[in-house]
Enzyme design. Structure first.
Site, PDB file in Angstrom:
ATOM      1  N   GLY A  95       0.831  -1.195   0.000  1.00  0.00           N
ATOM      2  CA  GLY A  95       0.000   0.000   0.000  1.00  0.00           C
ATOM      3  C   GLY A  95       0.864   1.243   0.000  1.00  0.00           C
ATOM      4  O   GLY A  95       0.675   2.136   0.810  1.00  0.00           O
ATOM      5  N   HIS A  96       1.845   1.280  -0.905  1.00  0.00           N
ATOM      6  CA  HIS A  96       2.723   2.436  -1.025  1.00  0.00           C
ATOM      7  C   HIS A  96       3.274   2.514  -2.453  1.00  0.00           C
ATOM      8  O   HIS A  96       3.145   1.580  -3.229  1.00  0.00           O
ATOM      9  CB  HIS A  96       3.866   2.379   0.000  1.00  0.00           C
ATOM     10  CG  HIS A  96       4.763   1.193  -0.162  1.00  0.00           C
ATOM     11  ND1 HIS A  96       4.549   0.010   0.494  1.00  0.00           N
ATOM     12  CD2 HIS A  96       5.863   1.012  -0.922  1.00  0.00           C
ATOM     13  CE1 HIS A  96       5.491  -0.857   0.157  1.00  0.00           C
ATOM     14  NE2 HIS A  96       6.301  -0.275  -0.712  1.00  0.00           N
ATOM     15  N   GLY A  97       3.885   3.648  -2.756  1.00  0.00           N
ATOM     16  CA  GLY A  97       4.493   3.856  -4.057  1.00  0.00           C
ATOM     17  C   GLY A  97       5.939   4.253  -3.918  1.00  0.00           C
ATOM     18  O   GLY A  97       6.405   4.562  -2.824  1.00  0.00           O
TER      19      GLY A  97
END
Length: 142
Positions: free
Chosen positions: A51-53
């Protein structure tokens, strides 16, 4: 980069009656040198991680055991990949948001990364990630 650049890489599989062996060499099977290796395990079945970039980080994700889904997002679209074989790796280029979900019981997620850990390379807020993508896309169009 776009989600179209995310792809499954068929890793070499050397079959032997004693068991199989697969090889991953940076710059050979994958388009980057490996700077970091980490893995997720003991994730409760059905749970989600990531859940990150990332701005610059490239990754190859491999299901070493069990299965899980990886959702990649370029800020304009999303695509889901199911990983369930240790001789398939999902290549994720820089500038992508990722979510890892739907872990099977006993699932192990191996990640090969192009950079050492750098907290400044991460986006933990999806809206901030989208702003970064939009600014980057606008500067490329000019």
């Amino acid at each position: 980069m776009s989600i179209d650049n995310c792809r499954i890489i068929d890793l070499p599989k050397i079959a032997d009656q004693r068991g199989n062996l697969s090889v991953i060499e940076g710059g050979n099977q994958i388009p980057f040198d490996i700077k970091r290796v980490y893995y997720l395990y003991d994730v409760p079945g059905g749970s989600a991680r990531a859940g990150h970039g990332h701005k610059e980080l490239q990754q190859l994700i491999v299901a070493m055991s069990g299965s899980f889904d990886v959702i990649v997002d370029d800020g304009n679209g999303r695509k889901k990949f199911q990983l369930n074989r240790s001789y398939f790796g999902l290549y994720i280029p820089k500038g992508m948001w990722r979510e890892v979900e739907n872990f099977s019981s006993g699932g192990v997620c191996l990640v090969l990364a192009s950079t050492e850990y750098d907290p400044l390379d991460y986006f933990h807020d999806y809206d901030e990630f989208k702003k970064f993508v939009n600014v980057k896309n606008n500067s490329l169009q000019q």
